[in-house]
Design an enzyme around this catalytic site. Structure first.
Site, PDB file in Angstrom:
ATOM      1  N   CYS A  25       0.836  -1.205   0.000  1.00 55.75           N
ATOM      2  CA  CYS A  25       0.000   0.000   0.000  1.00 55.75           C
ATOM      3  C   CYS A  25       0.870   1.254   0.000  1.00 55.75           C
ATOM      4  CB  CYS A  25      -0.911   0.019   1.227  1.00 55.75           C
ATOM      5  SG  CYS A  25      -0.020   0.148   2.789  1.00 55.75           S
ATOM      6  N   CYS A  26       0.292   2.341  -0.485  1.00 60.36           N
ATOM      7  CA  CYS A  26       0.907   3.664  -0.366  1.00 60.36           C
ATOM      8  C   CYS A  26      -0.229   4.668  -0.218  1.00 60.36           C
ATOM      9  CB  CYS A  26       1.785   3.974  -1.582  1.00 60.36           C
ATOM     10  SG  CYS A  26       0.857   4.111  -3.120  1.00 60.36           S
TER      11      CYS A  26
END
Ligand SMILES: [Zn+2]
Ligand SMILES: [Zn+2]
Length: 310
Positions: free
Chosen positions: A175-176
């Protein structure tokens, strides 16, 4: 809350990015907008705040422009504009990683609800947060691997660390903030030989909008004047992060008041006052100091329209 903050990106071949930049400028001229929008031959990466009316007008306008029809927006509300300028620029690389990446190899998308289900299953998986260390220091998914990278470029070398330590069939979830870094980094890990790579669609922002703070702790770092925001305005999360001076829990960022340092650091209010907004004793006795103002709080220092954190 009469302003909206938009985050969006799209990887799609843009034939004439310079023309798209001037069309943006013409459309946004005179409107109540601040932004950091980059357009390249590869697509668009945009962050913007605008009065509610101008934000809605922009979203409608953009998806009617050739090449941008599939842009989707993540929307938060705000009481003011949050970027220092109206910036719309051509940029060669949308995501700075300094290597050729074949985006057709990117990882599978998981919607926020699928992501949540995966975290709640008993599956063995490797959860990787591909944001910089100062971003993950104030908030992250519980149990996520938080790489010690100061810039996204450093994730290049970190891919080797991962492939030395994990088997190719490891199930990887990454994720970011808004999803764009995962598009690139999931392809990098697949090139490294990882077979089972998934990415959080719409990033942590979309997760917060859909699922709230489930499995999350702390705040979300953002590259604008807010610096950090609640992942879900309705729910309080615990504090993650500690004061650089006294190590008590702290989730407020300051730029060091020493103009020759400017380092971004977490600090409690007491220490910020005691050290006059400086990150160290050495900085406190430096010659070029910005005046510390307890009342105005830690507004980020900017140079050439960029947050130094970037
Ligand atoms: Zn402190
Ligand atoms: Zn300093």
């Amino acid at each position: 809350m009469n302003y909206l903050v938009l985050a969006y990106y799209l990887f799609k071949d843009i034939k004439n990015p310079l023309e798209a930049v001037s069309q943006h400028k013409a459309f946004l001229k005179g409107r109540d907008v601040s932004s950091r929008i980059y357009i390249s031959e590869q697509g668009i990466n945009g962050q913007m705040s605008a009065s509610r009316l101008d934000a809605i007008a922009y979203m409608e306008w953009l998806v009617n422009q050739e090449g941008f029809e599939e842009v989707t927006f993540k929307v938060h509300s705000s009481c003011e504009n949050v970027f220092p300028h109206l910036t719309v620029k051509y940029r060669k690389q949308l995501v700075a990683i300094d290597r050729e990446v074949d985006l057709s190899k990117r990882g599978e998308y998981l919607t926020p609800s699928e992501w949540r289900k995966a975290l709640e299953s008993n599956e063995k998986l490797l959860l990787i947060d591909v944001r910089n260390d100062y971003e993950t220091a104030v908030g992250h998914f519980k149990g996520a691997l938080l790489p010690p990278c100061k810039t996204f470029r450093e994730f290049n070398g970190y891919a080797d660390v991962l492939s030395e330590n994990f088997a190719p069939d490891t199930r990887i979830l990454m994720c970011c903030t808004g999803g764009i870094r995962c598009e690139v980094y999931s392809a990098v890990l697949k090139e490294k030989g990882f077979e089972d790579v998934s990415q959080l669609k719409g990033g942590i922002i979309q997760y917060g909008l859909d699922e709230g703070i489930a499995h999350w702790e702390g705040k979300l770092f953002v590259f604008d004047e807010r610096l950090t925001i609640a992942l879900d305005e309705q729910e309080e999360s615990v504090t993650v992060g500690s004061c650089k001076h006294c190590s008590t829990l702290a989730d407020i960022y300051y730029n060091c008041a020493n103009m020759d340092c400017n380092d971004l650091f977490l600090c409690c209010k007491g220490c910020a006052k005691e050290h006059q907004g400086c990150c160290s004793d050495a900085c406190k006795s430096a010659s070029r100091l910005r005046l510390f103002n307890e009342e105005s709080g830690p507004k980020p220092f900017r140079r050439k329209g960029q947050l130094l954190a970037k």
